[in-house]
Design a protein around this motif. Structure first.
Motif, PDB file in Angstrom:
ATOM      1  N   TYR A 107       0.888  -1.319   0.024  1.00  0.00           N
ATOM      2  CA  TYR A 107      -0.149  -0.056   0.132  1.00  0.00           C
ATOM      3  C   TYR A 107       0.927   1.252  -0.053  1.00  0.00           C
ATOM      4  O   TYR A 107       0.724   2.143  -0.717  1.00  0.00           O
ATOM      5  CB  TYR A 107      -0.884   0.082   1.209  1.00  0.00           C
ATOM      6  CG  TYR A 107      -1.712   1.142   1.549  1.00  0.00           C
ATOM      7  CD1 TYR A 107      -2.987   1.253   0.753  1.00  0.00           C
ATOM      8  CD2 TYR A 107      -1.554   2.235   2.319  1.00  0.00           C
ATOM      9  CE1 TYR A 107      -3.918   2.345   0.875  1.00  0.00           C
ATOM     10  CE2 TYR A 107      -2.500   3.380   2.414  1.00  0.00           C
ATOM     11  CZ  TYR A 107      -3.532   3.486   1.784  1.00  0.00           C
ATOM     12  OH  TYR A 107      -4.512   4.343   1.646  1.00  0.00           O
ATOM     13  N   SER A 146       1.268   3.786  -3.109  1.00  0.00           N
ATOM     14  CA  SER A 146       0.659   5.116  -2.995  1.00  0.00           C
ATOM     15  C   SER A 146       1.881   6.195  -3.512  1.00  0.00           C
ATOM     16  O   SER A 146       1.691   7.111  -4.180  1.00  0.00           O
ATOM     17  CB  SER A 146       0.561   5.421  -1.553  1.00  0.00           C
ATOM     18  OG  SER A 146      -0.404   4.648  -1.104  1.00  0.00           O
ATOM     19  N   PHE A 179      -5.506   7.213   0.917  1.00  0.00           N
ATOM     20  CA  PHE A 179      -4.901   7.218  -0.302  1.00  0.00           C
ATOM     21  C   PHE A 179      -5.937   8.020  -1.361  1.00  0.00           C
ATOM     22  O   PHE A 179      -5.509   8.947  -2.063  1.00  0.00           O
ATOM     23  CB  PHE A 179      -4.950   5.775  -1.317  1.00  0.00           C
ATOM     24  CG  PHE A 179      -4.608   5.689  -2.697  1.00  0.00           C
ATOM     25  CD1 PHE A 179      -3.417   5.901  -3.030  1.00  0.00           C
ATOM     26  CD2 PHE A 179      -5.629   5.352  -3.699  1.00  0.00           C
ATOM     27  CE1 PHE A 179      -2.766   5.956  -4.319  1.00  0.00           C
ATOM     28  CE2 PHE A 179      -5.271   5.296  -4.804  1.00  0.00           C
ATOM     29  CZ  PHE A 179      -3.804   5.772  -5.284  1.00  0.00           C
TER      30      PHE A 179
END
Lengths: 260, 314
Positions: free
Chosen positions: A234, A238, B252
């Motif tokens: 993640y 990102s 995000f």
């Protein structure tokens, strides 16, 4: 084999009779929640819920929506060095739900006795008596911080006591109730308990309990699962996306600024 | 139009966030600061938890500073050599700062000292930059009323004791892009100094790094902006990864929405900066830093409306 089958059927019949007997006895209040599940997707901005049902005649209704009770830690603010407002320590509230919403047909104190309010933790007075605050030197300090806690949660729209919001209609020997509720998007995805109480002469006569499931779906669920279960991927993805986005926009501008 | 955020668990107005990203990106491109000192408090104001606001902002800065660094690189405004030396110092300083803050916390009342240092630092840096560039602008006008004032004409060229001291340091290195010669040691130490302060104050340190480059390293303002962005890019990559890995606080979707605005903002900011004189840029940055100082001072002096906050915030 035949004997076992007969025994099995016998047990089933007795069990059903027992269930019917008990449910029939406490079946004097019903509740229906529409919808029972709320799907949280990327465009979620709260939801409309209708809670309705029936109970015996001449009853008032209290609807309590709450999440599981946990210990919640806060920073407390105060004057440091006598001049500057800042965090000066920690506070622990226990046990408190993240969400605590009460909807009723009329003022809680006038319809329900103090002891009953305490048993079911209904209303802010009972809530204050139910919760421990640490550290608190005395009752006055505890009261003060509980006031701040409720103010904080009300501002987040996840705490509230709303008398007169449940509509009731008499139909023969029944009371039908209805609550239209704007479910706040500030309430996070989890399972909530919706308890409905029928009240007469200062006491709760019947109650029923249902759950409301607020759950993440689609890409939202995918992203949050990845953030918590595959944090390295993640984090890296990102960063790559952020760098690529910056690079692409930069290239777009290069194309545009080519004439310079 | 609203978007629900998967980590922050709240719903937020799309235009508001894209607009906010654009403004902060503009500042990045113009002044070479990350803009965390502005973005994080605004996100908190819109209902994002402080830890998530700070972590997500650092990911947003990765995008904005990539965009800004490229734009400045094309203009020849990035001193990669200087940036790398500062990064080495900054990285070491950041680690030392984190340890120092632990010791300060153990001594008690550290938060009070940190907050006070932060406000004083902002105030002093802002005021110094403001008056210095004001004087420089006045001098430039007197000396050359024409339009084409050379880029670095306003840089003071006094031979002070400090200057003769740093000239005597070993490992003198030529930084071509900036047109200066300094001891590599000095650059690393200054990078470390900013790193320590940034770690203690919990900020990216762009607003400290820019004055250090301008006044102590005597770099021309336009190269300062590009080099600062280059440096911020790497610092924020490291911070974003650690926040995502250790604290799970990077949202995000929020970062993506901010990025849409900030990457464009950084480009436009760079173009705007090209049209402004170095001293005009400095004075504008000084004004923003002073406004932020006053705002923080007010927050510290006035009683807040809520006396409790979720643990984990600043």
């Amino acid at each position: 084999m035949g004997i076992f089958n007969k025994l099995y059927i016998c047990i089933l019949v007795i069990a059903s009779a027992v269930i019917l007997f008990f449910t029939a006895d406490s079946f004097s209040i019903t509740s229906n929640i529409v919808p029972e599940r709320i799907a949280v997707n990327s465009l979620y901005h709260g939801s409309r819920i209708v809670i309705s049902g029936e109970t015996e005649a001449d009853r008032d209704i209290i609807i309590k929506i709450s999440s599981p009770e946990v210990q919640t830690d806060f920073h407390k603010k105060g004057k440091a060095g006598g001049v500057l407002w800042m965090n000066i320590g920690e506070l622990e509230f226990n046990p408190v739900p993240y969400v605590y919403l009460i909807y009723t047909t009329k003022d809680i104190n006038s319809m329900l006795s103090e002891s009953q309010r305490d048993v079911y933790v209904i209303g802010y007075d009972a809530f204050r008596r139910h919760v421990n605050v640490s550290p608190a030197a005395n009752d006055a300090e505890k009261e003060n911080w509980l006031g701040e806690f409720i103010k904080f949660k009300e501002k987040e729209k996840v705490y509230g006591v709303f008398p007169g919001t449940v509509e009731i209609k008499k139909s023969g020997d029944k009371t039908a109730y209805n609550l239209f509720l704007d479910w706040p998007y500030e309430a996070p995805p989890m399972e909530y308990k919706i308890s409905v109480y029928a009240v007469k002469d200062g006491a709760i006569t019947d109650s029923t309990e249902k759950s409301l499931v607020v759950e993440k779906t689609g890409i939202l669920k995918f992203l949050s699962d990845m953030a918590f279960n595959h944090e390295i991927i993640y984090g890296i993805i990102s960063i790559i996306i952020a760098v690529v986005a910056g690079f692409i926009v930069s290239l777009l501008f290069k194309g545009r600024g080519g004439g310079h | 139009m609203y978007f629900y955020l998967p980590i922050a668990l709240t719903s937020i107005n799309l235009m508001l966030i894209v607009g906010l990203g654009f403004i902060v990106g503009l500042l990045s491109g113009l002044f070479g600061v990350g803009g965390g000192f502005l973005m994080t408090p605004l996100l908190i104001m819109f209902g994002i938890q402080p830890t998530i606001a700070a972590a997500t902002d650092s990911l947003q800065i990765v995008g904005a500073s990539t965009s800004g660094t490229f734009a400045h690189w094309r203009l020849g405004n990035v001193d990669f050599k200087m940036g790398c030396y500062l990064l080495i110092g900054g990285f070491a300083g950041g680690m030392a700062g984190v340890q120092l803050i632990k010791i300060l916390r153990m001594l008690g009342n550290a938060d009070f000292v940190i907050k006070l240092t932060y406000v004083l630092m902002l105030g002093i840096v802002g005021a110094y930059m403001f008056f210095e560039s004001l004087n420089a602008i006045k001098k430039t006008k007197k000396a050359k009323p024409g339009k084409q004032a050379p880029e670095i004409s306003a840089e003071p060229r006094r031979e002070s004791r400090f200057v003769s001291f740093i000239k005597s340091l070993p490992l003198q290195t030529r930084f071509e892009k900036s047109g200066v010669t300094h001891s590599a040691l000095l650059v690393i130490v200054l990078g470390a100094f900013v790193g320590v302060l940034a770690a203690i104050m919990g900020v990216g340190g762009g607003f400290l790094m820019v004055p250090v480059m301008v006044y102590l390293l005597r770099m021309p303002m336009h190269v300062v902006v590009g080099t600062s962005l280059f440096q911020i890019l790497f610092t924020c990559i490291e911070v974003s990864f650690l926040q995502a890995y250790v604290n799970h606080t990077v949202d995000f979707i929020l970062a993506l929405l901010l990025l849409i605005g900030s990457t464009f903002g950084a480009q436009i900011g760079t173009k705007m900066g090209r049209k402004l004189h170095g001293d005009q840029l400095k004075i504008l940055l000084a004004v923003i830093v002073l406004v932020v100082t006053v705002k923080i001072l007010f927050d510290l002096l006035l009683e807040p409306s809520l006396l409790i906050a979720y643990k984990g915030g600043h």
